[in-house]
Design a protein around this motif. Sequence first.
Motif, PDB file in Angstrom:
ATOM      1  N   THR A  90       0.832  -1.204   0.000  1.00 24.40           N
ATOM      2  CA  THR A  90       0.000   0.000   0.000  1.00 24.40           C
ATOM      3  C   THR A  90       0.868   1.256   0.000  1.00 24.40           C
ATOM      4  O   THR A  90       0.623   2.209  -0.761  1.00 24.40           O
ATOM      5  CB  THR A  90      -0.920  -0.001   1.249  1.00 24.40           C
ATOM      6  OG1 THR A  90      -1.681  -1.200   1.242  1.00 24.40           O
ATOM      7  CG2 THR A  90      -1.857   1.191   1.254  1.00 24.40           C
ATOM      8  N   ALA A  91       1.914   1.252   0.840  1.00 24.08           N
ATOM      9  CA  ALA A  91       2.783   2.437   0.941  1.00 24.08           C
ATOM     10  C   ALA A  91       3.548   2.669  -0.365  1.00 24.08           C
ATOM     11  O   ALA A  91       3.671   3.816  -0.824  1.00 24.08           O
ATOM     12  CB  ALA A  91       3.759   2.260   2.106  1.00 24.08           C
ATOM     13  N   LEU A 136      11.272   2.187   4.386  1.00 27.32           N
ATOM     14  CA  LEU A 136      11.004   2.187   2.938  1.00 27.32           C
ATOM     15  C   LEU A 136      11.679   3.358   2.223  1.00 27.32           C
ATOM     16  O   LEU A 136      11.800   3.346   0.999  1.00 27.32           O
ATOM     17  CB  LEU A 136       9.489   2.240   2.677  1.00 27.32           C
ATOM     18  CG  LEU A 136       8.697   1.009   3.126  1.00 27.32           C
ATOM     19  CD1 LEU A 136       7.212   1.215   2.854  1.00 27.32           C
ATOM     20  CD2 LEU A 136       9.200  -0.246   2.423  1.00 27.32           C
ATOM     21  N   VAL A 137      12.117   4.364   2.989  1.00 24.93           N
ATOM     22  CA  VAL A 137      12.712   5.554   2.345  1.00 24.93           C
ATOM     23  C   VAL A 137      14.029   5.211   1.636  1.00 24.93           C
ATOM     24  O   VAL A 137      14.171   5.447   0.433  1.00 24.93           O
ATOM     25  CB  VAL A 137      12.867   6.711   3.363  1.00 24.93           C
ATOM     26  CG1 VAL A 137      13.626   7.866   2.745  1.00 24.93           C
ATOM     27  CG2 VAL A 137      11.499   7.160   3.866  1.00 24.93           C
ATOM     28  N   VAL A 146      21.546  -4.742  -0.957  1.00 21.90           N
ATOM     29  CA  VAL A 146      20.630  -5.201   0.097  1.00 21.90           C
ATOM     30  C   VAL A 146      20.555  -4.105   1.159  1.00 21.90           C
ATOM     31  O   VAL A 146      21.563  -3.737   1.756  1.00 21.90           O
ATOM     32  CB  VAL A 146      21.115  -6.517   0.736  1.00 21.90           C
ATOM     33  CG1 VAL A 146      20.109  -7.001   1.775  1.00 21.90           C
ATOM     34  CG2 VAL A 146      21.329  -7.589  -0.337  1.00 21.90           C
ATOM     35  N   LEU A 147      19.370  -3.585   1.377  1.00 19.03           N
ATOM     36  CA  LEU A 147      19.168  -2.508   2.349  1.00 19.03           C
ATOM     37  C   LEU A 147      19.221  -3.087   3.765  1.00 19.03           C
ATOM     38  O   LEU A 147      19.001  -4.285   3.947  1.00 19.03           O
ATOM     39  CB  LEU A 147      17.801  -1.849   2.118  1.00 19.03           C
ATOM     40  CG  LEU A 147      17.674  -0.818   0.983  1.00 19.03           C
ATOM     41  CD1 LEU A 147      18.552   0.395   1.287  1.00 19.03           C
ATOM     42  CD2 LEU A 147      18.027  -1.394  -0.365  1.00 19.03           C
ATOM     43  N   PRO A 148      19.488  -2.236   4.755  1.00 16.31           N
ATOM     44  CA  PRO A 148      19.411  -2.720   6.136  1.00 16.31           C
ATOM     45  C   PRO A 148      18.030  -3.319   6.397  1.00 16.31           C
ATOM     46  O   PRO A 148      17.013  -2.776   5.964  1.00 16.31           O
ATOM     47  CB  PRO A 148      19.626  -1.443   6.966  1.00 16.31           C
ATOM     48  CG  PRO A 148      20.385  -0.533   6.065  1.00 16.31           C
ATOM     49  CD  PRO A 148      19.896  -0.818   4.670  1.00 16.31           C
ATOM     50  N   GLY A 149      18.025  -4.444   7.104  1.00 20.14           N
ATOM     51  CA  GLY A 149      16.754  -5.116   7.345  1.00 20.14           C
ATOM     52  C   GLY A 149      15.935  -4.405   8.415  1.00 20.14           C
ATOM     53  O   GLY A 149      16.443  -3.562   9.155  1.00 20.14           O
ATOM     54  N   LYS A 200       5.195   3.565  11.568  1.00 23.37           N
ATOM     55  CA  LYS A 200       6.060   4.691  11.198  1.00 23.37           C
ATOM     56  C   LYS A 200       7.490   4.187  10.936  1.00 23.37           C
ATOM     57  O   LYS A 200       8.132   4.580   9.959  1.00 23.37           O
ATOM     58  CB  LYS A 200       6.047   5.723  12.347  1.00 23.37           C
ATOM     59  CG  LYS A 200       7.083   6.828  12.233  1.00 23.37           C
ATOM     60  CD  LYS A 200       6.652   7.880  11.221  1.00 23.37           C
ATOM     61  CE  LYS A 200       7.518   9.132  11.239  1.00 23.37           C
ATOM     62  NZ  LYS A 200       8.879   8.957  10.770  1.00 23.37           N
ATOM     63  N   ALA A 201       7.970   3.292  11.810  1.00 24.19           N
ATOM     64  CA  ALA A 201       9.335   2.760  11.640  1.00 24.19           C
ATOM     65  C   ALA A 201       9.443   1.979  10.340  1.00 24.19           C
ATOM     66  O   ALA A 201      10.458   2.054   9.633  1.00 24.19           O
ATOM     67  CB  ALA A 201       9.692   1.881  12.832  1.00 24.19           C
TER      68      ALA A 201
END
Length: 182
Positions: free
Chosen positions: A26-27, A167-168, A134-137, A161-162
């Motif tokens: 959704t986001a 996702l940013v 690979v982004l931080p989990g 929120k976290a």
Amino acid sequence: MSTVLIISGSPSSTARPGVVATLVATALTAAGHSADLLAVRDLPTVALLAEDRAEPAISAALSAVESADGLVVVSPVYRAAYSGLVKSLLDLLPTGALVGKAVLPLATGGSQGHLVALDFVLRPLLFAMGATKVLPGHFVPDRMIEEPGTGTGAVLAPARKALEDALVPFQDALRKASALTA
Ligand SMILES: Cc1cc2nc3c(=O)[nH]c(=O)nc-3n(C[C@H](O)[C@H](O)[C@H](O)COP(=O)(O)O)c2cc1C
């Protein structure tokens, strides 16, 4: 617009990883991306375990991975690791399938102490598969997810929120991945 595939590796249709996957979809959609959900549990079990890549649903799933700019992998923590369903799907991917894609690992679990499964088990698996970005989990504890019940549970506000914050950087990486393949 980037294309994102959200892989949910829970064996249950009403489990918390599914709630997280839906929120992420959704986001990302609201942010202008194309986001599709892939619940590994919906794939034909025998074909999945027999690595029958020609089976139509398996073939479609592998094509969806191949064509995505980014992947979000959502797993429940099972025995301080990822679920068998996540591993079954990833084992079907050819070498180099994740090269150049933005990959965001997410996990849900009962014990906050087991968020280390992300850094010590899931991220290394993704790197071992050749993923380069690979982004931080990010870990969402069970207590922050409303009992899904009918599959319509929700992530409670602070954790929501976290998760949105996680996702940013993923979207930044997505933009770079899309620019490279454009
Ligand atoms: C077989 C099994 C093993 C689990 N192992 C862990 C664990 O090691 N650490 C943890 O924090 N939670 C563990 N859990 C709890 C789940 O990770 C957690 O409840 C998850 O959010 C729910 O996912 P599910 O409904 O898809 O199983 C386990 C649950 C199951 C069913």
